[in-house]
Write a protein that holds these residues in place. Structure first.
Motif, short mmCIF file in Angstrom:
data_model
loop_
_atom_site.label_atom_id
_atom_site.label_comp_id
_atom_site.label_asym_id
_atom_site.label_seq_id
_atom_site.Cartn_x
_atom_site.Cartn_y
_atom_site.Cartn_z
N GLY A 26 8.45 -56.28 -40.99
CA GLY A 26 8.21 -56.92 -42.27
C GLY A 26 6.73 -57.03 -42.62
N GLY A 27 5.90 -57.44 -41.67
CA GLY A 27 4.46 -57.55 -41.91
C GLY A 27 3.74 -56.24 -41.60
N ILE A 28 3.97 -55.72 -40.40
CA ILE A 28 3.35 -54.46 -39.96
C ILE A 28 4.40 -53.62 -39.25
CG2 ILE A 28 1.61 -53.35 -38.50
CD1 ILE A 28 -0.03 -55.93 -38.64
N PHE A 29 4.51 -52.35 -39.62
CA PHE A 29 5.29 -51.36 -38.88
C PHE A 29 4.30 -50.35 -38.35
CE2 PHE A 29 7.47 -47.49 -38.04
CZ PHE A 29 8.72 -47.86 -37.57
N SER A 30 4.20 -50.24 -37.02
CA SER A 30 3.23 -49.33 -36.41
C SER A 30 3.91 -48.42 -35.41
CB SER A 30 2.14 -50.14 -35.70
OG SER A 30 1.27 -49.28 -34.99
N SER A 31 3.65 -47.12 -35.53
CA SER A 31 4.16 -46.16 -34.54
C SER A 31 2.98 -45.49 -33.84
CB SER A 31 5.09 -45.13 -35.18
OG SER A 31 4.42 -44.43 -36.21
N GLY A 32 1.98 -46.27 -33.53
CA GLY A 32 0.82 -45.82 -32.79
C GLY A 32 0.16 -47.03 -32.15
N ILE A 53 5.74 -58.12 -36.73
CA ILE A 53 5.22 -56.83 -36.27
C ILE A 53 6.34 -56.05 -35.58
CG2 ILE A 53 3.65 -55.65 -34.68
CD1 ILE A 53 1.78 -58.07 -34.89
N PHE A 54 6.48 -54.78 -35.93
CA PHE A 54 7.29 -53.82 -35.18
C PHE A 54 6.31 -52.78 -34.67
CE2 PHE A 54 9.45 -49.90 -34.42
CZ PHE A 54 10.71 -50.24 -33.96
N ALA A 55 6.23 -52.61 -33.34
CA ALA A 55 5.29 -51.64 -32.76
C ALA A 55 6.03 -50.72 -31.80
CB ALA A 55 4.17 -52.37 -32.02
N GLU A 56 5.76 -49.44 -31.93
CA GLU A 56 6.32 -48.44 -31.04
C GLU A 56 5.31 -47.31 -30.89
OE1 GLU A 56 9.73 -46.42 -32.65
OE2 GLU A 56 8.68 -45.82 -34.44
N CYS A 57 5.53 -46.49 -29.90
CA CYS A 57 4.73 -45.28 -29.73
C CYS A 57 5.70 -44.11 -29.69
CB CYS A 57 3.91 -45.35 -28.45
SG CYS A 57 2.93 -43.86 -28.22
N SER A 58 5.56 -43.23 -30.63
CA SER A 58 6.53 -42.14 -30.73
C SER A 58 6.01 -40.82 -30.20
CB SER A 58 6.95 -41.98 -32.20
OG SER A 58 5.82 -41.76 -33.00
N ILE A 84 7.40 -60.61 -33.09
CA ILE A 84 6.99 -59.26 -32.66
C ILE A 84 8.18 -58.57 -32.00
CG2 ILE A 84 5.54 -57.90 -31.10
CD1 ILE A 84 3.47 -60.15 -31.22
N TYR A 85 8.39 -57.31 -32.36
CA TYR A 85 9.34 -56.45 -31.68
C TYR A 85 8.55 -55.26 -31.14
CZ TYR A 85 13.51 -53.73 -30.65
OH TYR A 85 14.50 -53.01 -30.02
N LEU A 86 8.53 -55.12 -29.83
CA LEU A 86 7.80 -54.03 -29.17
C LEU A 86 8.79 -53.07 -28.56
CD1 LEU A 86 5.03 -52.92 -28.25
CD2 LEU A 86 5.23 -54.39 -26.26
N TYR A 87 8.75 -51.83 -28.99
CA TYR A 87 9.73 -50.84 -28.55
C TYR A 87 9.14 -49.90 -27.51
CZ TYR A 87 13.27 -47.21 -28.72
OH TYR A 87 14.24 -46.31 -28.38
N SER A 88 9.64 -49.96 -26.31
CA SER A 88 9.42 -49.04 -25.18
C SER A 88 7.99 -48.88 -24.67
CB SER A 88 10.01 -47.66 -25.48
OG SER A 88 9.21 -46.94 -26.38
#
Length: 183
Positions: A26-32, A53-58, A84-88
């Protein structure tokens, strides 16, 4: 939502508030790689994970992809990982207030403030939050607030306001849990 990034993003001295996402972040979507410092992330919502925050590294293994320093993350709402949701991957909090977020509309849900499907999302010192809402606040300098009802009584003012700076923030409550708890 507020910010969508697919590279390296650094957010400093910023308020990200009142954004809505039909998916995650909702606030920040980051794939880096994402670094947040001296910022307020408040009142954002996501229909998926990561209200604040949703953060992932793709792109393969990225190590620590999220670093939050000297910031406040509160009043965000999401399916899971309200704050915060931190993916993998791994992430760290330092000198940060992360409390009062909601997962599935519940401030006391096990993933209300943090959820990590990866290595870990934890404090490396001087952070403040609740036990059992998903964040790992186990450093001896961390402050655990006893009850969710204490957040807006003994930690933060509930409304965003101009508290002497150029951006809206949640003021600390005088003589509360967060006063002189940071470094």
């Amino acid at each position: 939502a507020g910010i969508h990034s697919s590279g390296t993003l650094t957010v400093v001295g910023t308020t990200i508030a009142s954004n809505e996402s039909t998916s995650g972040g909702g606030g920040i979507f980051s794939s880096g790689h994402l670094a947040v410092a001296q910022s307020t992330i408040s009142g954002n919502t996501a229909a998926g994970p990561g209200g604040g925050i949703f953060a992932e590294c793709s792109v393969g293994f990225c190590g620590v992809i999220l670093q939050v320093r000297s910031s406040t993350i509160t009043l965000n709402d999401a399916l899971s990982g309200g704050g915060i949701y931190l993916y993998s991957n791994a992430g760290t909090l330092r000198n940060t207030i992360i409390a009062g977020n909601k997962a599935l509309g519940d401030q006391t849900a096990p993933t209300a403030d943090c959820e990590s499907t990866g290595i870990s999302l934890g404090s490396v010192g001087y952070s403040l939050g609740f036990s059992f809402t998903g964040c790992i606040l186990s450093d001896p300098t961390d402050v655990l607030v006893p009850l969710p009802s204490d957040l807006f009584t003994f930690v933060l003012e509930p409304a965003l306001a101009y508290n002497g700076g150029s951006m809206r923030t949640h003021a600390l409550i005088e003589r509360g849990f967060a006063v002189d708890a940071g470094y």
